[in-house]
Design a protein around this motif. Structure first.
Motif, PDB file in Angstrom:
ATOM      1  N   PRO A 176      28.484  42.970  35.534  1.00  0.00           N
ATOM      2  CA  PRO A 176      29.723  43.015  36.302  1.00  0.00           C
ATOM      3  C   PRO A 176      30.959  43.052  35.403  1.00  0.00           C
ATOM      4  N   VAL A 177      32.008  43.658  35.891  1.00  0.00           N
ATOM      5  CA  VAL A 177      33.301  43.626  35.211  1.00  0.00           C
ATOM      6  C   VAL A 177      34.179  42.723  36.059  1.00  0.00           C
ATOM      7  N   LYS A 178      34.075  41.429  35.815  1.00  0.00           N
ATOM      8  CA  LYS A 178      34.650  40.457  36.750  1.00  0.00           C
ATOM      9  C   LYS A 178      36.134  40.641  36.991  1.00  0.00           C
ATOM     10  N   ASP A 179      36.883  40.851  35.912  1.00  0.00           N
ATOM     11  CA  ASP A 179      38.334  40.850  36.091  1.00  0.00           C
ATOM     12  C   ASP A 179      38.832  42.046  36.899  1.00  0.00           C
ATOM     13  N   ILE A 180      38.017  43.071  36.996  1.00  0.00           N
ATOM     14  CA  ILE A 180      38.401  44.194  37.869  1.00  0.00           C
ATOM     15  C   ILE A 180      37.778  44.042  39.257  1.00  0.00           C
ATOM     16  N   GLU A 181      36.545  43.576  39.284  1.00  0.00           N
ATOM     17  CA  GLU A 181      35.843  43.546  40.566  1.00  0.00           C
ATOM     18  C   GLU A 181      36.314  42.438  41.489  1.00  0.00           C
ATOM     19  N   HIS A 182      36.858  41.375  40.913  1.00  0.00           N
ATOM     20  CA  HIS A 182      37.257  40.216  41.708  1.00  0.00           C
ATOM     21  C   HIS A 182      38.069  40.587  42.953  1.00  0.00           C
ATOM     22  N   PHE A 183      39.092  41.395  42.745  1.00  0.00           N
ATOM     23  CA  PHE A 183      39.972  41.755  43.860  1.00  0.00           C
ATOM     24  C   PHE A 183      39.193  42.390  45.005  1.00  0.00           C
ATOM     25  N   TYR A 184      38.337  43.327  44.644  1.00  0.00           N
ATOM     26  CA  TYR A 184      37.628  44.069  45.688  1.00  0.00           C
ATOM     27  C   TYR A 184      36.607  43.194  46.395  1.00  0.00           C
ATOM     28  N   ILE A 185      36.028  42.273  45.651  1.00  0.00           N
ATOM     29  CA  ILE A 185      35.036  41.390  46.265  1.00  0.00           C
ATOM     30  C   ILE A 185      35.718  40.420  47.212  1.00  0.00           C
ATOM     31  N   ILE A 186      36.781  39.793  46.733  1.00  0.00           N
ATOM     32  CA  ILE A 186      37.389  38.731  47.542  1.00  0.00           C
ATOM     33  C   ILE A 186      38.090  39.316  48.777  1.00  0.00           C
ATOM     34  N   THR A 187      38.559  40.546  48.672  1.00  0.00           N
ATOM     35  CA  THR A 187      39.204  41.138  49.842  1.00  0.00           C
ATOM     36  C   THR A 187      38.192  41.912  50.688  1.00  0.00           C
ATOM     37  N   GLY A 188      36.918  41.824  50.329  1.00  0.00           N
ATOM     38  CA  GLY A 188      35.891  42.474  51.147  1.00  0.00           C
ATOM     39  C   GLY A 188      35.922  43.985  51.058  1.00  0.00           C
ATOM     40  N   THR A 238      45.239  41.334  54.223  1.00  0.00           N
ATOM     41  CA  THR A 238      45.252  40.368  55.314  1.00  0.00           C
ATOM     42  C   THR A 238      44.777  39.032  54.765  1.00  0.00           C
ATOM     43  N   PHE A 239      45.584  37.994  54.951  1.00  0.00           N
ATOM     44  CA  PHE A 239      45.160  36.673  54.446  1.00  0.00           C
ATOM     45  C   PHE A 239      45.915  35.591  55.199  1.00  0.00           C
ATOM     46  N   ASP A 240      45.365  34.390  55.107  1.00  0.00           N
ATOM     47  CA  ASP A 240      46.092  33.235  55.641  1.00  0.00           C
ATOM     48  C   ASP A 240      46.570  32.354  54.502  1.00  0.00           C
ATOM     49  N   LEU A 241      45.695  32.228  53.489  1.00  0.00           N
ATOM     50  CA  LEU A 241      46.073  31.431  52.329  1.00  0.00           C
ATOM     51  C   LEU A 241      45.876  32.288  51.079  1.00  0.00           C
ATOM     52  N   LEU A 242      46.936  32.414  50.306  1.00  0.00           N
ATOM     53  CA  LEU A 242      46.831  33.165  49.052  1.00  0.00           C
ATOM     54  C   LEU A 242      47.125  32.218  47.890  1.00  0.00           C
TER      55      LEU A 242
END
Ligand SMILES: Nc1ncnc2c1ncn2[C@@H]1O[C@H](COP(=O)(O)OP(=O)(O)OP(=O)(O)O)[C@@H](O)[C@H]1O
Ligand SMILES: Nc1ncnc2c1ncn2[C@@H]1O[C@H](COP(=O)(O)OP(=O)(O)OP(=O)(O)O)[C@@H](O)[C@H]1O
Ligand SMILES: [Mg+2]
Ligand SMILES: [Mg+2]
Lengths: 252, 297, 232, 252, 232
Positions: A143-155, C139-143
């Motif tokens: 994994p390339v964590k520092d790039i993938e993080h955003f896409y993972i956490i925002t679904g 879309t978020f509630d807590l950032l």
């Protein structure tokens, strides 16, 4: 790049020939064991042109086989990157098939596919794809964590995106492997011809071997070397240009 | 003289090298005061090269190999000829009428190994029969038999005393019978395997060569004798674990036929000359090598 | 109303026995621009990552979200993929209906001249800003902003904070920063993580929660700063 | 891991056999083209034990060959990582030799090395090392700027350190390739035996082929598969443990 | 005496035509703790990288070092290799004779409990500190700190800055930071890079150069801060 490749190849080739001739001279061997210069030249005069076209014929299989193995390696590598059961299963199949030397699988391939162009292509691809697969797997499973993080956490993460990110971050590694795999594909195509075909330089080598004609083999090796150097050189230049275009030079 | 000699065979240990195995197994060499180690052959092995490189003292090579090597300046001498009939023959199912005239080859699909001896021989047969190449379907042979087994190719080259036996047996198990096409029947006598050594060896150690030749010939003769069949089979079985006893026995019988029974081991000079001529015709060699000069007395 | 309650959270990284969080109890009781403040290594980022993905970690204690569905965690070392410009990536991850908001934020973040550049061609502060802006457009509630603006200059950072407070009054933010004055001035509730490697203490201090630079009462800010300093 | 490997292999193997039997049934092929179940079992009864020991014999060459190729690949990969003339030259030799199929080089190898264990080992290593080399080159030629900066600017950078940094940062990639290369080494050893040796499973396959005995080949493939699965599984477990020990689990 | 003079430096990144540095002229006239200050993206890091490795870049203008042989550049995104603990790596790169200095710095940097950890197990501020300390233990004349302490809390950062000033009075430092108050208080000469994307302006402002926290004259600091703010 291209000229350097050719020039280097010539250096290696003539160093090799000189080594052989030295052995011939020291041990006092006949032309049958190690051909002398006149015989090599005579053989070259007779066969060089034919062999050159044989190599070009082989090159067609090589290029097609390489394309297929790249596609295959990426497909399997991408499917096998997850540490899930399926991923590990796909990896396992890929590994196992590899361990079977082509010489043992060949009869099965021939039974199932008959003979002609298709098994030749299949064998070339099989030999070339596994090393590619290993690299693709290596790249795709880290994994390339520092790039993938955003896409993972925002679904927003899709497998395509994941693959793209990891491929892009390892562009130069993949490029090395892909352009390096040209020689593997060539070796694969030659082996396939050696076992199966009635065309191509592998087939010509088989005939030369039947006749214990080392001079012919040396000429064939020369032709293979020169063509693969050119192909390799072109691939490398192309890959450099593509990398530049996609990435603009990365790093600060 | 306890000098260790080596003897490189052309092919794997099986009934087709029965005499060689027998010689070592039954101590023919030791009795002659020689210490000989025999080494298995295979597709990557070339006894002529090894002789020149000093890696082996004696070896088995096919006639075309010898002729080719002579053309390129190698100095090897033929000691004796193992097979009086070339084992390289063609197998076909008995659903085809027996081939009694070469003209029957017309229209058939025939396997040949491009670059191999069988190509040379088949070309000669076709020429002899006056059949243009376009009138037969030539099929390129690789190392497996599938095209013949699946009936895609009708006439397939085999070594009569090894694969020939196995194939025949396998097909019989399925109720199919086979026949063999022997080029010698049509006047094509292409010599097969012979025992060779270097010219230098003959010049420097003629007595060793003599002893070796005598011992080996005796071993072959005894191995081929029907009376010794059981002990020969036992010697082979100790070396060849991959064939069962039944097959080995059939192979031995076939080998016996090929080595001939009367003029055992004798060099068929005419056949050698014909072989050279065929190779010249087929442009396998470019200049005559006068093979008769390289055949041991 | 939207709020967050943690009680008795104790957490260690797998394979270690050092308690990164030790019986942490705290509450954020309303939307707004809150903060976590404390010395380096005290466990701020660890806590934030816990909040952002409860399932990935095993910890003791209880975390309760009320009216908070989506928690996002951003930090200052994130990168954008390199194959196209920052602007193009931004376009990709922002929904059509947020176009106007996007333009507004781009202007305030001073990003317009940079949209054509690849991520690796940006300065650190520029990278911080392009990263943060894409989170704000989700879309978020807590950032959670874990030092997300650490490499941006103070003036611009202040403008960005005020903008966030103005545009997203209904959302909850958790701002992690080492800038005491900024935190004291603009944040609402400030979770202060105290104590170094020996014992840990946690408390909540009310910040000045200013909503414009004119509204800053320097004296009150000083008082808050003092209060925070003494909390250690 | 280990048991999963074996279990997956059995699945693949029996799927393959079933496929072959299906073809046999559909096309109505006789036992000498595709052997039926009774024949396979009979053959297994006769040859399984012998083949098992053959595979173990091959495994010895495999392990040694793999070790040699790993050493070789790292040596060449490290020497060739620079974009200097020498680096590119070494790369070029490595590439060119690869393009020559082993079948063409074999006669030269035999002339120079005689027969026996050494050429078998050499061929096994040659087949295995190139794909390894490609990966090592890929890893070794991409700088890890944020770690290397300090050592470069303070003049402390040594090539050993550079290599160590790059290897460590790509540990999982290299581990994938190294443990994957086991199957390549196995294939290489089998091919070498097929061409040259008088021992090992490759030699047995050659005899079976020569006898056109597909049943024997299927038994041989089974033995190869089971042994390589075990070896592969062990390597993977070991590599995981080594990675853990060296790295402690990395990433947050 | 040790000093650094730049005249008319103009620099663009290869392949772009944006002038990152535009006719920059400046002087640092003595050893001490100097600073570069300016908005995000103005070219501070670019200038610093230029100074650190003149040969790798092509630029217009002239840079003259006097009595400055060794220039080191540290920045906040650096990492240590992962195969052994931070402490072990530190030991490796520090000469024997600096052992005492090393111990002193470790204490002030509050690193002792962390020396056994691998780099990736550290918090961001901890990573900053372990990275900076190894530079301080090298041989250098000019050390550039490009946001090297960006993720460390203010209190500790202040202690670190004061320590550096105390221990290395003969060396030159160039501290890049976005903390205006800190820069105004503790730095000697402050190169202010001003102007955003349109035109650029450069100037030097004298900081308060305080050498202990007691010596801070808050009013004077405010004046300096104002001066800097107006320089934009
Ligand atoms: N992956 C990890 N494994 C083990 N320990 C860790 C890991 N990540 C952080 N730690 C430890 O946990 C503690 C808290 O780290 P954390 O990153 O939460 O601190 P922080 O408050 O965010 O500090 P900073 O302000 O420096 O970023 C530190 O002592 C750190 O060494
Ligand atoms: N590798 C690069 N290629 C092209 N442009 C670059 C590159 N690196 C930086 N730039 C551009 O140069 C300008 C100055 O960048 P620099 O990193 O020097 O800014 P900075 O003053 O250090 O900012 P910050 O405080 O945000 O770190 C920026 O506009 C940036 O986009
Ligand atoms: Mg943190
Ligand atoms: Mg910067």
């Amino acid at each position: 790049m291209l000229f350097r490749r050719i020039y280097q190849f010539l250096l290696v080739y003539f160093a090799g020939i000189s080594g052989l001739l030295l052995v011939k001279l020291l041990v006092g061997l006949s032309d049958y064991v190690i051909p002398g210069i006149p015989l090599i030249f005579a053989t070259a005069g007779e066969t060089a042109k034919g062999y050159f076209f044989d190599v070009l014929n082989t090159l067609q299989v090589t290029v097609l086989g390489q394309v297929i193995s790249i596609i295959l390696a990426f497909t399997v590598g991408i499917a096998g990157r997850k540490s899930s059961w399926i991923g590990s299963f796909i990896k396992m199949i890929a590994y196992n098939i590899q361990a079977y030397p082509i010489v043992a699988l060949a009869p099965i391939i021939f039974i199932l596919l008959g003979d002609g162009f298709i098994p030749r292509l299949l064998i070339a691809s099989m030999i070339c794809y596994f090393p590619l697969l290993l690299s693709v797997l290596g790249v795709m499973s880290s994994p390339v964590k520092d790039i993938e993080h955003f896409y993972i956490i925002t679904g927003k993460m899709r497998w395509q995106l994941e693959v793209k990110i990891r491929a892009f971050e390892n562009l130069s590694k993949l490029a090395t492997v892909i352009s390096g795999s040209a020689t593997l594909a060539m070796a694969g195509a030659i082996v396939a011809e050696f076992i199966a075909a009635d065309a191509g330089i592998g087939y010509s080598i088989r005939i030369a071997l039947y006749q214990s004609d080392l001079a012919k083999i040396l000429v064939a090796l020369f032709m293979i070397g020169i063509v693969i150097s050119i192909y390799q050189g072109l691939l490398e230049s192309a890959s450099e240009r593509i990398q530049k275009a996609w990435a603009i030079s990365s790093g600060n | 003289d306890a000098r260790e000699l080596t003897y490189r065979l052309k092919w794997l240990f099986n009934a087709s090298v029965a005499g060689d195995i027998y010689a070592e197994d039954k101590g023919y060499f030791t009795k002659a005061g020689l210490q000989v180690k025999i080494k298995e052959g295979g597709p990557g092995k070339d006894a002529i090269k090894e002789i020149e490189l000093g890696q082996t003292d004696f070896g088995v090579a096919s006639a075309d190999q010898v002729i080719r090597a002579l053309e390129k300046g190698a100095e090897v001498v033929v000691l004796f000829q193992i097979f009086q009939i070339n084992p390289l023959q063609w197998i076909y199912r008995d659903t085809l009428p027996q081939i009694t005239a070469l003209s029957q080859l017309k229209g058939k699909s025939i396997g040949i190994t491009f670059g191999g001896n069988d190509e040379t021989i088949m070309n000669t047969l076709l020429a002899k029969g006056g059949i243009p190449k376009k009138d037969v379907k030539i099929y390129s042979v690789r190392f497996d038999f599938t095209p013949f087994l699946t009936k895609k190719v009708q006439i397939w080259p085999v070594y009569r005393n090894s694969q020939g036996v196995i194939l025949k047996n396998r097909l019989q198990a399925e109720g199919e019978n086979v026949r063999f096409l022997n080029p010698a029947d049509f006047g094509v006598n292409f010599v097969a395997n012979s025992v060779i050594t270097s010219k230098k060896m003959i010049e420097t150690d003629p007595d060793i060569v003599d002893k070796f030749q005598t011992a080996l010939l005796a071993a072959w003769r005894d191995a081929m004798a029907p009376a010794n069949q059981e002990s020969t089979l036992a010697s082979i079985a100790a070396r060849d674990k991959d064939n069962n006893a039944a097959i080995t026995k059939l192979q031995l019988l076939a080998t016996r036929e090929l080595t001939g029974t009367q003029n055992f081991g004798s060099i068929d000079k005419d056949a050698w000359i014909q072989t050279e001529q065929i190779m010249l015709q087929e442009q396998q060699i470019k200049r005559p090598v006068n093979i008769q000069d390289w055949l041991h007395k | 109303m939207m709020h967050l309650e943690c009680s008795n959270i104790t957490y260690s990284y797998p394979g270690t026995d050092h308690k990164v969080l030790d019986a942490l109890t705290c509450t954020l009781s309303r939307p707004g621009f809150h903060s976590i403040f404390g010395p380096s290594g005290v466990g701020k980022s660890s806590f934030a990552r816990l909040l952002a993905d409860l399932n990935r970690h095993t910890f003791l204690g209880k975390i309760e979200f009320t009216e908070i569905q989506t928690v996002l965690y951003s930090y200052n070392l994130e990168r954008l993929p390199g194959w196209s410009s920052a602007g193009a990536h931004l376009d990709k991850v922002v929904a059509k209906e947020k176009e106007a908001l996007k333009q507004e934020l781009i202007n305030i973040f001073e990003l317009s001249p940079l949209l054509g550049s690849r991520f690796h061609q940006l300065s650190m502060g520029q990278q911080n800003r392009i990263n943060l802006i894409r989170y704000l457009l989700q879309t978020f509630d807590l950032l959670i902003l874990d030092e997300s603006l650490a490499n941006v200059d103070e003036k611009l950072r202040q403008a960005i904070i005020l903008t966030i407070k103005r545009i997203f009054p209904q959302k909850m933010f958790l701002y992690i920063s080492h800038n005491l004055m900024e935190v004291s001035t603009f944040c609402d509730e400030i979770l202060v993580f105290g104590g170094g490697s020996t014992g840990k203490s946690y408390g909540t201090i009310q910040g000045q929660n200013c909503c414009s630079s004119e509204a800053v009462d320097r004296k009150k800010v000083d008082e808050t700063m003092l209060e925070i300093m003494n909390a250690f």
